[in-house]
Design a protein around this motif. Sequence first.
Motif, mmCIF file in Angstrom:
data_model
loop_
_atom_site.group_PDB
_atom_site.id
_atom_site.type_symbol
_atom_site.label_atom_id
_atom_site.label_comp_id
_atom_site.label_asym_id
_atom_site.label_seq_id
_atom_site.Cartn_x
_atom_site.Cartn_y
_atom_site.Cartn_z
ATOM 1 N N LEU A 23 -40.397 -11.427 3.184
ATOM 2 C CA LEU A 23 -39.074 -11.025 2.719
ATOM 3 C C LEU A 23 -37.956 -11.737 3.467
ATOM 4 O O LEU A 23 -36.848 -11.886 2.951
ATOM 5 N N SER A 24 -38.233 -12.165 4.696
ATOM 6 C CA SER A 24 -37.224 -12.865 5.496
ATOM 7 C C SER A 24 -37.367 -14.379 5.437
ATOM 8 O O SER A 24 -36.535 -15.104 5.991
ATOM 9 N N GLY A 66 -31.547 -8.560 3.667
ATOM 10 C CA GLY A 66 -31.388 -7.193 3.220
ATOM 11 C C GLY A 66 -32.694 -6.577 2.786
ATOM 12 O O GLY A 66 -32.982 -5.405 3.068
ATOM 13 N N GLU A 67 -33.515 -7.367 2.109
ATOM 14 C CA GLU A 67 -34.790 -6.852 1.613
ATOM 15 C C GLU A 67 -35.708 -6.436 2.766
ATOM 16 O O GLU A 67 -36.381 -5.417 2.702
ATOM 17 N N GLY A 101 -27.177 -15.316 7.012
ATOM 18 C CA GLY A 101 -25.965 -15.230 6.204
ATOM 19 C C GLY A 101 -25.516 -13.841 5.802
ATOM 20 O O GLY A 101 -24.484 -13.705 5.142
ATOM 21 N N MET A 102 -26.261 -12.803 6.158
ATOM 22 C CA MET A 102 -25.793 -11.456 5.858
ATOM 23 C C MET A 102 -24.545 -11.140 6.668
ATOM 24 O O MET A 102 -24.376 -11.631 7.784
ATOM 25 N N ALA A 110 -28.201 -2.364 3.349
ATOM 26 C CA ALA A 110 -29.635 -2.492 3.082
ATOM 27 C C ALA A 110 -30.428 -1.442 3.847
ATOM 28 O O ALA A 110 -31.329 -0.786 3.304
ATOM 29 N N ALA A 111 -30.112 -1.267 5.134
ATOM 30 C CA ALA A 111 -30.817 -0.259 5.938
ATOM 31 C C ALA A 111 -30.588 1.135 5.375
ATOM 32 O O ALA A 111 -31.514 1.959 5.314
#
Length: 339
Positions: A23-24, A66-67, A101-102, A110-111
């Motif tokens: 996911l990252s 975010g995921e 980039g978040m 996201a959390a």
Amino acid sequence: MIDLHLHLDGSIDPEDMPRLAELSGAALPSTRQEELRSLLSVEPDCRNLGEYLEKFQLPLRVLQTGESLEYAVYRLLERLSGQGLCHGEIRFAPQLHLEKGMSQEQAVSAAAAGLLRGIRDFGLSAGLILCCMRGEGNRAENMETVAVAERFLGRGVCALDLAGNEAAYPTYRFADVFRRAGERGIPVVIHAGEAAGAESVRTALELGAVRIGHGIHAASDAELMEILRDRGIFLELCYSSNLQTRAVGLPEEYPLERFLDRGVRATVNTDNVTVSGTSLKREYLLLQERFGLSGEALKGLAINAAEAAFVTEGQRAALKERIDREFPLWLSSGEPKGK
């Protein structure tokens, strides 16, 4: 049944690492569970805080989208529910999750999504505590954390914290950050009295902290102990972690009994489930074994956690009722003991 001091990046299960890496978009040094666990957990002979902090490097690498943040929070709540917890407060520093980039707001959003989904699916209550970070030249980032905490307060976020190298960056340097938090009505809990002495706890109280993360060195200051007692300040004790980082030299030196004897409101917590190789039940059993605490004394510590939780009064009453009813059964199921 309540864990108030629980770091997300220190509580990632090895079996979740491959999915988080995917996911990252990050590479793992290994996909073997045994090797991943050794990279995420300290050895029994951990020598100092530096060795302990090395174990956070890999988890942070896979928590940069975010995921991945949503998935990590959701999975942690699933494990906590499976261990019999009824409430957990998960803390993380949004400014440490921006490498891809978040923004801090996106990281917290996201959390919070993972948190709210976990609450719905697993039937426990929970909140996020956002950590400002001790350091040099990051005032703007800390002020942004305060702003994001205000925007998400009551929508997943329940409080603001200060974490990092307490000895190198004294608490008083962050007075303006927590003055801003107080003006915004954000509850404050500060790491203090772990790597620094009792004066750090005093400063944290001056900055508005209603709970102290660790706080073990407050035991060296009799006047401060009276202040903690009289103000009803809660300490978030983390026994295994404090021994592993050498904040306390020997198990018999741990100041739990001094706090209890002086009427200071202590709670039992894990700090970092994976890094410390522990669970909340294990922490209770270790304290019972070390200090010969009765079942009623242990339940009193659990009730303290309900009193300290950042929840509504209705939720607090429900948590206390559940602890009163279920705590002896939860504890008696047993778990391996250690130090």
